[in-house]
Structures are given as C-alpha cells and as structure tokens.
Design a protein around this motif. Structure first.
Motif, mmCIF file in Angstrom:
data_model
loop_
_atom_site.group_PDB
_atom_site.id
_atom_site.type_symbol
_atom_site.label_atom_id
_atom_site.label_comp_id
_atom_site.label_asym_id
_atom_site.label_seq_id
_atom_site.Cartn_x
_atom_site.Cartn_y
_atom_site.Cartn_z
ATOM 1 N N GLN A 22 18.232 4.496 -4.929
ATOM 2 C CA GLN A 22 17.534 3.727 -5.955
ATOM 3 C C GLN A 22 18.293 3.912 -7.262
ATOM 4 N N ARG A 23 18.748 2.807 -7.854
ATOM 5 C CA ARG A 23 19.639 2.877 -9.023
ATOM 6 C C ARG A 23 18.963 2.385 -10.292
ATOM 7 N N ALA A 24 18.035 3.177 -10.822
ATOM 8 C CA ALA A 24 17.365 2.904 -12.096
ATOM 9 C C ALA A 24 16.690 1.536 -12.115
ATOM 10 N N THR A 25 16.127 1.123 -10.986
ATOM 11 C CA THR A 25 15.437 -0.169 -10.895
ATOM 12 C C THR A 25 13.928 0.055 -10.826
ATOM 13 N N GLN A 26 13.181 -1.025 -11.083
ATOM 14 C CA GLN A 26 11.734 -0.990 -10.868
ATOM 15 C C GLN A 26 11.503 -0.721 -9.390
ATOM 16 N N HIS A 27 10.703 0.292 -9.091
ATOM 17 C CA HIS A 27 10.415 0.608 -7.693
ATOM 18 C C HIS A 27 9.065 1.317 -7.591
ATOM 19 N N GLY A 28 8.513 1.238 -6.417
ATOM 20 C CA GLY A 28 7.276 1.929 -6.104
ATOM 21 C C GLY A 28 7.314 2.323 -4.635
ATOM 22 N N TRP A 29 6.259 2.968 -4.181
ATOM 23 C CA TRP A 29 6.204 3.431 -2.794
ATOM 24 C C TRP A 29 4.856 3.092 -2.204
ATOM 25 N N ARG A 30 4.854 2.860 -0.894
ATOM 26 C CA ARG A 30 3.602 2.628 -0.175
ATOM 27 C C ARG A 30 3.719 3.263 1.199
ATOM 28 N N ASN A 31 2.740 4.086 1.535
ATOM 29 C CA ASN A 31 2.685 4.670 2.870
ATOM 30 C C ASN A 31 1.571 3.949 3.628
ATOM 31 N N PRO A 32 1.934 2.971 4.483
ATOM 32 C CA PRO A 32 0.912 2.183 5.176
ATOM 33 C C PRO A 32 0.362 2.853 6.428
ATOM 34 N N THR A 33 0.824 4.052 6.744
ATOM 35 C CA THR A 33 0.462 4.677 8.007
ATOM 36 C C THR A 33 -0.667 5.689 7.842
ATOM 37 N N GLU A 34 -1.069 6.243 8.960
ATOM 38 C CA GLU A 34 -2.101 7.285 8.983
ATOM 39 C C GLU A 34 -1.492 8.689 8.943
ATOM 40 N N ARG A 35 -0.152 8.762 8.778
ATOM 41 C CA ARG A 35 0.539 10.056 8.736
ATOM 42 C C ARG A 35 1.186 10.264 7.374
#
Length: 147
Positions: free
Chosen positions: A122-135
């Motif tokens: 990730q190179r200084a860009t707009q980013h986010g995270w999502r964990n769609p799983t049950e783990r």
C-alpha cells in the motif's frame, strides 16, 4: 499468537537470541471494532541504532501509524471477524503479509481479496480493510515512512 524471536549480542559479544516467546504486548481497540495491535519493532530513523535494548521495542501504541519522518514500524494486527475499517490515508508505504485468515483491501476504485500468504503493498493511498469472514485475520506489516 505468533512467536517473536529477536537476536542481539550477548555479554560474550557473540550473536544470540535475546527474546523468544509469544507476542504479548497487544492492545485491543473497541472503538475500532476490536482490532488488536502490537508494534514489534520501530525506529524513527534509518539506519536504526543497534544499541536500543530489545525490550524497548516490544510495546504497543495507538492505532495511528508512527514511523517517524524517516523510520519504520513492524506491526502485528489481528482483525476480528466481520470487521469493517474505514478508508484512511497514512504517509507511509505499508508492506502487508496475511499470516492467517482472509481480509479485503478496500480502495476508492474497488476491492481486492487477500488470503493467507498474500502480500499487499500500500503506497500512501486511501485504503481500508474489511474482514467478511467468521474467522480473525492475522497480518504482519512493515510500515515505512514515505514522502
């Protein structure tokens, strides 16, 4: 939790393991949907001074990245199941390795699913995270300051 092994120089001036054990310095952030963060090693400048005691580098700080103006931060993050983390920007280049589980990297122009063993830069860009799983998803990041 992953095992952390750190080398150094012993009293006999020979290379040795100076720390060996599970990562224990985590902090949970309920305001960030229960994300767990541990900063394993950080330096505000490069080259990194080697005289810093290893214990000074096994601590936890806030969820904001602190790599200094010319430094780095090695961080272990555990994303809880079903977590969704908003877009944000940091002045860093982040080298992320998914250790276990799955995570979705969310960008302004789309999403990319990442699995155990995947590497994401990730190179200084707009980013986010999502964990769609049950783990939970376990990720190791090498965060370097950028300009």
């Amino acid at each position: 939790m992953p095992r952390l092994v750190i080398t150094g120089v012993g009293q006999d001036k020979r290379s040795a393991v100076v720390l060996d054990g599970p990562i224990s310095a985590y902090k949970d952030y309920p305001e960030y949907q229960g994300i767990r963060i541990s900063d394993l090693w950080k330096s505000g400048s490069l080259p990194t001074p080697l005289e810093i005691p290893h214990a000074a580098n096994t601590h936890t700080v806030g969820p904001n990245v602190d790599a200094g103006s010319a430094g780095f931060n090695v961080r272990h993050i555990v994303f809880p199941p079903r977590g969704d983390y908003a877009l944000h920007t940091t002045p860093t280049i982040d080298f992320a390795v998914v250790l276990s589980g799955e995570i979705v990297a969310v960008l302004e122009n789309g999403e990319t699913a990442l699995h155990a063993g995947d590497i994401f830069i990730q190179r200084a860009t707009q980013h986010g995270w999502r964990n769609p799983t049950e783990r939970p998803c376990s990720m190791l990041l090498f965060i370097a300051s950028a300009k």
